[in-house]
Scaffold this active site. Structure first.
Site: not given
Ligand code: EPU
Length: 352
Positions: A178, A347, A251
């Site tokens: 990520r 995130e 997420s």
């Protein structure tokens, strides 16, 4: 809310949509209703160059794709730039694979569907991820054992500091979980991404994640681009909320990477802790599992809550502010830290 005045500005014979004081509700999947001062929807690099010459990038601005990884904490006092660069073009064809150059404004899942329809493999495991192609290298999006970095061969960017265009080879993008150099250098706007996709008979399917293979076999079909896409879409639909029904950013947290010593400590108290080994020294634990153990799964606090089918996802039941979501996220981080001594990090990008 102020009345929206839409104008069409002709720039070098191209029409760019420019609006003032509009709601960003359609541009963030969390469904947070904030305003931005200026909104520019561009469809070419030339339009970005023109905006550069006009000095737009000297003031506050933000490039937004599908808005599926953003949390607006307040009205955005600046310019929002939204890409409408939509082409998909095969730029090279070799015996076993092709290079496909895709505009940043193409909806990610439209590109995946296009690849599967054209018997090109590489992104089928990334089916149904919300957002646009331009965000795929920034976040290095990933799911079901595949990350964007596995298939990205080049990323073209507009450098808002110099007004020039650059191309980064995939190997030069500092891709990690990520993460990429575009995340740490937000003055780049991704304009095109080139993917290396494999022609169908040569493609090796990636089926090692979780029970992907057994689900496909259970359906009584052979693994194929189409069957993988279908299973992934169904799994995502069953685990993750539809942004059009329930606001979320997928997420909310990253899965923490922890040391072997930290892992042993957790395992002693929770022998069934799920984990993935990352190299020889690090272990990744699902943040959703950590949050669930702390009792948050399915909990609602006012307008916000933790999704009942996947604790990694925070949801907006309607009318939530960014601050409400941030406050819930902080409480969850504190719980996880208290129970496990582990730090989980968002995130999602917080925008002030
Ligand atoms: N788990 C729980 N409770 C939960 C959620 C998960 O116990 O509420 C445990 C289960 O043991 C499960 C394991 O966590 O087997 C892994 O869960 P899942 O397969 O749903 O994956 P994840 O690690 O929670 C990551 C990505 C997702 C991606 C899936 C599938 C991150 C931050 N998230 O989630 O990506 O779809 O893997 O590959 O890495 C996104 O980025 O928005 C996203 C949805």
């Amino acid at each position: 809310m102020e009345v929206v005045i839409a104008t069409i500005v002709e720039l070098e014979n191209k029409a760019m949509r420019v609006e003032s004081n509009i709601s960003l509700l359609p541009y963030n999947t969390f469904g947070v209703d904030v305003l931005c001062s200026e909104f520019y929807q561009y469809s070419s690099v030339e339009e970005l160059e023109k905006l550069f010459q006009e000095g737009l990038f000297a003031s506050k601005w933000l490039s937004v794709g599908g808005g599926s990884n953003l949390l607006f904490l307040q009205d955005f006092h600046g310019a929002i730039l939204h890409s409408s660069i939509k082409e998909i073009e095969v730029t090279q064809e070799r015996e076993q694979d092709v290079e496909v150059r895709v505009g940043a404004g193409v909806v990610w899942d439209d590109f995946v569907a296009w690849s599967v329809e054209h018997d090109l493999g590489g992104v089928e495991n990334l089916s149904y991820i919300p957002g646009c192609v331009g965000a795929s290298p920034v976040q290095n999006i990933g799911a079901y054992g595949v990350e964007a970095k596995d298939v990205i061969s080049e990323v073209e960017v507009f450098d808002t500091q110099t007004g020039s265009v650059s191309t980064f080879a995939g190997s030069a993008c500092s891709f990690a979980y990520r993460h990429s150099l575009f995340k740490t250098n937000p003055y780049y706007i991704v304009t095109y991404v080139t993917f290396r996709l494999t022609k169908s008979p040569h493609h090796k399917f990636s089926l090692s994640y979780g029970n992907l293979l057994s689900v496909i076999e259970g359906n009584g079909v052979e693994p194929s681009l189409r069957s993988i896409r279908e299973v992934v879409v169904n799994v995502r639909k069953s685990k993750l909320p539809e942004p059009s029904v329930l606001g979320s950013a997928g997420s909310f947290f990253k899965n923490p990477l922890i040391s072997i010593a930290q892992f042993k400590d957790v395992k002693e108290r929770y022998p069934n802790v799920p984990f993935f080994e990352v190299g020889e020294e690090k272990i990744k634990i699902p943040a959703g599992w950590l949050i669930e153990q702390c009792g948050w799964k399915g909990k609602r606090v006012g307008n916000v809550g933790v999704y009942d089918k996947q604790a990694l996802v925070l949801v907006n039941y309607g009318g939530a502010t960014g601050s409400e979501i941030e406050s819930l996220a902080n409480d969850i981080c504190s719980s996880v830290h208290q129970e496990f001594g582990l730090k989980i990090e968002p995130e999602v990008c917080f925008i002030r």
